[in-house]
Design a protein around this motif. Sequence first.
Motif, PDB file in Angstrom:
ATOM      1  N   PRO A 280       0.837  -1.210   0.000  1.00 42.31           N
ATOM      2  CA  PRO A 280       0.000   0.000   0.000  1.00 42.31           C
ATOM      3  C   PRO A 280       0.869   1.255   0.000  1.00 42.31           C
ATOM      4  O   PRO A 280       2.007   1.245   0.485  1.00 42.31           O
ATOM      5  CB  PRO A 280      -0.804  -0.121   1.302  1.00 42.31           C
ATOM      6  CG  PRO A 280      -0.007  -1.044   2.168  1.00 42.31           C
ATOM      7  CD  PRO A 280       0.699  -1.978   1.249  1.00 42.31           C
ATOM      8  N   LYS A 281       0.321   2.320  -0.525  1.00 44.17           N
ATOM      9  CA  LYS A 281       1.100   3.553  -0.665  1.00 44.17           C
ATOM     10  C   LYS A 281       1.577   4.081   0.693  1.00 44.17           C
ATOM     11  O   LYS A 281       2.703   4.573   0.816  1.00 44.17           O
ATOM     12  CB  LYS A 281       0.274   4.621  -1.365  1.00 44.17           C
ATOM     13  CG  LYS A 281       1.068   5.904  -1.648  1.00 44.17           C
ATOM     14  CD  LYS A 281       0.245   6.918  -2.395  1.00 44.17           C
ATOM     15  CE  LYS A 281       1.097   8.128  -2.784  1.00 44.17           C
ATOM     16  NZ  LYS A 281       1.763   8.750  -1.627  1.00 44.17           N
ATOM     17  N   ALA A 282       0.743   3.961   1.715  1.00 46.51           N
ATOM     18  CA  ALA A 282       1.128   4.468   3.034  1.00 46.51           C
ATOM     19  C   ALA A 282       2.385   3.768   3.541  1.00 46.51           C
ATOM     20  O   ALA A 282       3.276   4.399   4.114  1.00 46.51           O
ATOM     21  CB  ALA A 282      -0.020   4.272   4.026  1.00 46.51           C
ATOM     22  N   LEU A 283       2.468   2.464   3.299  1.00 47.60           N
ATOM     23  CA  LEU A 283       3.628   1.717   3.760  1.00 47.60           C
ATOM     24  C   LEU A 283       4.844   2.027   2.892  1.00 47.60           C
ATOM     25  O   LEU A 283       5.972   2.129   3.400  1.00 47.60           O
ATOM     26  CB  LEU A 283       3.330   0.214   3.740  1.00 47.60           C
ATOM     27  CG  LEU A 283       4.406  -0.685   4.345  1.00 47.60           C
ATOM     28  CD1 LEU A 283       4.762  -0.244   5.758  1.00 47.60           C
ATOM     29  CD2 LEU A 283       3.949  -2.129   4.340  1.00 47.60           C
ATOM     30  N   LEU A 284       4.640   2.188   1.585  1.00 45.66           N
ATOM     31  CA  LEU A 284       5.750   2.547   0.710  1.00 45.66           C
ATOM     32  C   LEU A 284       6.329   3.904   1.119  1.00 45.66           C
ATOM     33  O   LEU A 284       7.557   4.082   1.153  1.00 45.66           O
ATOM     34  CB  LEU A 284       5.279   2.590  -0.747  1.00 45.66           C
ATOM     35  CG  LEU A 284       6.336   2.997  -1.777  1.00 45.66           C
ATOM     36  CD1 LEU A 284       7.540   2.065  -1.723  1.00 45.66           C
ATOM     37  CD2 LEU A 284       5.733   3.020  -3.182  1.00 45.66           C
ATOM     38  N   ASP A 285       5.445   4.832   1.444  1.00 47.96           N
ATOM     39  CA  ASP A 285       5.912   6.146   1.902  1.00 47.96           C
ATOM     40  C   ASP A 285       6.748   6.007   3.171  1.00 47.96           C
ATOM     41  O   ASP A 285       7.765   6.693   3.345  1.00 47.96           O
ATOM     42  CB  ASP A 285       4.721   7.072   2.162  1.00 47.96           C
ATOM     43  CG  ASP A 285       4.005   7.461   0.877  1.00 47.96           C
ATOM     44  OD1 ASP A 285       4.606   7.299  -0.206  1.00 47.96           O
ATOM     45  OD2 ASP A 285       2.840   7.902   0.962  1.00 47.96           O
ATOM     46  N   LYS A 286       6.318   5.109   4.060  1.00 53.50           N
ATOM     47  CA  LYS A 286       7.054   4.899   5.310  1.00 53.50           C
ATOM     48  C   LYS A 286       8.434   4.314   5.023  1.00 53.50           C
ATOM     49  O   LYS A 286       9.437   4.720   5.621  1.00 53.50           O
ATOM     50  CB  LYS A 286       6.261   3.968   6.230  1.00 53.50           C
ATOM     51  CG  LYS A 286       6.957   3.680   7.563  1.00 53.50           C
ATOM     52  CD  LYS A 286       6.112   2.799   8.452  1.00 53.50           C
ATOM     53  CE  LYS A 286       6.822   2.468   9.745  1.00 53.50           C
ATOM     54  NZ  LYS A 286       7.072   3.658  10.573  1.00 53.50           N
TER      55      LYS A 286
END
Length: 553
Positions: A280-286
């Motif tokens: 998910p994008k949120a995890l990739l951002d993290k």
Amino acid sequence: MIKEEQIWMGNTEQGENICIIPKMANRHGLVAGATGTGKTVTLKVMAESFSDMGVPVFMADVKGDIAGMMNPGIDSEDMQKRIERFGLAEAGFSYHGYPVTFWDIFGQKGIQLRTTISEMGPLLLARILNLNDLQSDILTVIFKIADDNNLLLIDTKDLKALLAYVDANAEDFVADYGKMSSASIGVITRAVVALEAEGGDVFFGEPALNIADWLQLDGGRGMINILDSSSLINNGKLYSTFLLWMLSELFETLPEVGDMSKPKMVFFFDEAHLLFEDIPKALLDKIEQVVKLIRSKGVGVYFCTQNPRDIPDGVLAQLGNKVEHGLRAYTPADQKAVRAAADSFRVNPDFDTYQTLLELGTGEAVVSFLQEDGVPGIAQKVKILPPQCSMGTVSDAERDQKIKESLLYSKYANSFDPESAYEFFVRKGLEDQQAAEEAKQAEEEAKQAEKDAKEAEKQAEKDAKEAAKKAEREEREKAKAAEKAEKEKAKQEEKERKAKQQAMKTVGNSVVGTVGREVGKQVGKNFGKFGKTLGGNVGASLGRGLLSTLFKK
């Protein structure tokens, strides 16, 4: 292997030593290449050099051959040729093993490695559980509820207990946390149960790993921490999420150190493509944030994968040190990927990087390392050095002995279950059950008291009726007795009257008879003796008759 305070990786065909500058090693890196091209040897050579430099290392052992680093390498004709080709004898090359500590989240091929549900956090845990966006948001809310109520989420049973409680009392949380459907909570719970079946019940618990235990030295050499991933790799999400958790722990635990002469720790992320699959994008951002900032904590991260395209551009752009072994291009898409990999290097006019990547043999690589000023060096075609440790794996007996020799074995071998959310809800359940039982008992006692009161009232009414009947009966009997006594009295009086009457009659008869007889005799004496007798009898009879008439009255 250290060469003039640098990490010597290999030589060009012209015999030039190609090295990583230690102070640039925490700028991260990439080791890529098709299967069988020599990535594992490269990882071992790098790990040896960091360890010799006093830098602790973490490595994931996917195939089991990293474990061989504990043993010295074995001499052979081929090794002698390589030693001679690189001039390793003069550089101090010798066969020897390295200090290693084996870890395993299942506790089978290494020291038991655990973390807690709270430390994993909702974002990473949602990835392991394969939750959609809505379910992930609800899981985040569940963690918020735990924090707000000081509930520790240590293991999976803690999380299940909290999910069950929130589901059963959903209306109590709507105002502060929003509506959480029972269906979504059910999906999360089933995912947790599935994770338990895959070993999550063993992985989550206490004692949790203290990341500082991975920063140990052994005789001046950095400890090489090896995570056995031979079975873990079957669950790609658990494997990659666990490694992400370690990065996050390092980032959150270690202090800011700025630029250092060498890394504080180096982290090798093997099979890196698993990290970014369906992410998910949120995890990739993290991930991008952690990779970008963790170098300020003195940690270098090296991603190892078969193709550079497995790494998202935002992460790939931060990998300053590159070692790319041979790549394969069987399709137009593969060719495009190789072209992109070649274009990521600074051009070396001495060779075509694209063509070279396609033609590299085993143990050869195109490399580019950061220079002193932080600018990537030009592409170099090199032959990678051989490791000083064993190329192969280790026996179960050797592994077991090494595990139990570690000072950390006793620290993490035995799990314990502290007071946490599960125990809280069990205790609360017992208290609620006790309260319910007490309430039930009080209700039953109240009902019994009411019943007893009604029965007492009923009995009182019955007793009153019985008393009334008894009194009435006694009154009747008393009246009858009085009546009987009255009758007896009257009868007695009558008897006495009659007795008196009879007595008077008897006396009267005697008197009257005597008087009458005397009167009759006086009247009848004139008629002689006969007349005197007859007059006396008649006078007596008349006197008695008269007296009888009087007494009748």
